[in-house]
Structures are given as C-alpha cells and as structure tokens.
Design a protein around this motif. Structure first.
Motif, short mmCIF file in Angstrom:
data_model
loop_
_atom_site.label_atom_id
_atom_site.label_comp_id
_atom_site.label_asym_id
_atom_site.label_seq_id
_atom_site.Cartn_x
_atom_site.Cartn_y
_atom_site.Cartn_z
N GLU A 173 -95.17 114.01 47.51
CA GLU A 173 -94.21 114.37 48.68
C GLU A 173 -95.03 113.88 49.97
O GLU A 173 -96.49 114.13 49.85
CB GLU A 173 -94.15 115.90 48.59
N SER A 174 -94.56 113.82 51.11
CA SER A 174 -95.14 113.65 52.46
C SER A 174 -93.94 114.43 53.18
O SER A 174 -92.84 114.35 52.94
CB SER A 174 -95.29 112.44 52.62
N GLY A 175 -94.70 114.40 54.48
CA GLY A 175 -93.76 114.89 55.78
C GLY A 175 -93.59 116.34 56.07
O GLY A 175 -92.87 116.76 57.11
N LEU B 223 -88.77 115.34 54.86
CA LEU B 223 -89.63 115.15 53.63
C LEU B 223 -89.38 113.80 52.78
O LEU B 223 -88.10 113.59 52.81
CB LEU B 223 -89.47 116.23 52.86
N ALA B 224 -90.18 113.47 52.31
CA ALA B 224 -89.93 112.21 51.23
C ALA B 224 -90.97 112.50 50.20
O ALA B 224 -92.07 113.19 50.01
CB ALA B 224 -90.74 110.94 52.07
N CYS B 225 -90.37 111.88 49.02
CA CYS B 225 -90.86 112.00 47.74
C CYS B 225 -90.75 110.74 46.99
O CYS B 225 -89.60 110.13 46.76
CB CYS B 225 -90.05 113.31 46.71
N ALA C 79 -84.27 101.19 46.10
CA ALA C 79 -85.16 100.05 45.90
C ALA C 79 -86.48 100.72 46.30
O ALA C 79 -87.43 99.98 46.03
CB ALA C 79 -84.69 99.34 47.20
N ARG C 80 -86.70 101.75 47.05
CA ARG C 80 -88.13 102.36 47.22
C ARG C 80 -88.56 103.50 46.34
O ARG C 80 -89.75 103.80 46.46
CB ARG C 80 -88.18 102.82 48.51
N ASN C 81 -87.77 103.62 45.30
CA ASN C 81 -88.19 104.83 44.40
C ASN C 81 -88.60 106.09 45.25
O ASN C 81 -89.43 106.66 44.76
CB ASN C 81 -89.32 104.31 43.48
N THR C 82 -87.86 106.25 46.24
CA THR C 82 -87.93 107.59 47.19
C THR C 82 -86.88 108.03 47.37
O THR C 82 -85.53 107.51 47.20
CB THR C 82 -88.70 106.79 48.29
N PHE C 83 -86.94 109.55 47.56
CA PHE C 83 -85.98 110.26 48.04
C PHE C 83 -86.23 111.10 49.10
O PHE C 83 -87.68 111.54 49.38
CB PHE C 83 -85.03 110.97 47.14
N TYR C 84 -85.41 111.78 49.92
CA TYR C 84 -85.74 112.18 51.12
C TYR C 84 -84.95 113.64 51.34
O TYR C 84 -83.85 113.93 50.81
CB TYR C 84 -85.40 111.43 52.33
N THR D 212 -95.36 120.56 49.67
CA THR D 212 -95.59 120.37 51.00
C THR D 212 -95.20 121.50 51.95
O THR D 212 -94.03 122.15 51.66
CB THR D 212 -95.30 119.00 51.59
N GLN D 213 -95.97 121.94 52.73
CA GLN D 213 -95.69 123.50 53.57
C GLN D 213 -94.82 122.83 54.81
O GLN D 213 -95.22 121.81 55.40
CB GLN D 213 -97.13 123.85 54.13
#
Length: 113
Positions: free
Chosen positions: A6-8, A20-22, A76-81, A107-108
C-alpha cells in the motif's frame, strides 16, 4: 512473500482528500479475476470493510463512506485505489488492502485539525 503493498496514507484536515493505492504482486491474470477490498481498523476495534470491487466492476461501500470514497482498479497496472474525499475525523484509522489470502501492511490515515 509480500503480495500487496500500500501507499498514500498521511495526515489531512477535515474536508480534505487522500488517495490510497495497493499494488498487487499477483500475476495479471490472477489480479484480473480477483475481488479487491479495502478495510480499516482503529485501536481496540474490529477491522471494518470499507469497500470492495469485483472483477466485473461491481462495487460496494460501507454506509459510513458512501458518497465520499471511490474504489477503482487498474488491471493493466495490477493496482487498485481508494479515493477518499470529504474526510472526517472518524475516518482516522489504519487502512488495509486485501485480496485472496493476502493483506497489505497497512497505512495510517489521520484526519485532524
């Protein structure tokens, strides 16, 4: 083996926004057929499901975030938000992404004036 990253997260004032992104380490094929989830947890409370999105794009939100949060996926990016708008102090929590048998590290998100 880390499958979801995760990020964001961060700190924001009430009314603000965060995304947030995963990123999933699954194969593209596995990602495309997997339902993706966001959960959140505050100290002493059970983990709460926030939203999910199915491979076909069916989406569900917790009542507490409807109209403010948007879940999406990019196969396409293997990512969800998770786009979070109009944030409230009660949205403060550690947010986790989840799919199949994997969980992100958390992620906090802190909403405070």
């Amino acid at each position: 083996q880390v499958q979801l990253v995760e990020s964001g997260g961060g700190s924001v004032q009430p009314g603000g926004s965060l995304r947030l992104a995963c990123a999933a380490a699954f194969s593209a094929r596995i990602f495309s057929v997997s339902t993706m989830y966001w959960y959140r947890q505050t100290p002493g409370e059970q983990r709460e499901q926030v939203a999910f999105i199915t491979p076909s794009g069916t989406i569900n939100y917790a009542n507490s975030v409807k109209g403010r949060f948007t879940i999406s996926r990019d196969n396409a990016r293997n990512t969800f938000y998770l786009q979070m708008n109009s944030l409230k102090p009660e949205d403060t929590a550690v947010y986790y992404c989840h799919s199949r048998d994997s969980w992100g590290q958390g992620t906090q998100v802190t909403v405070s004036s």
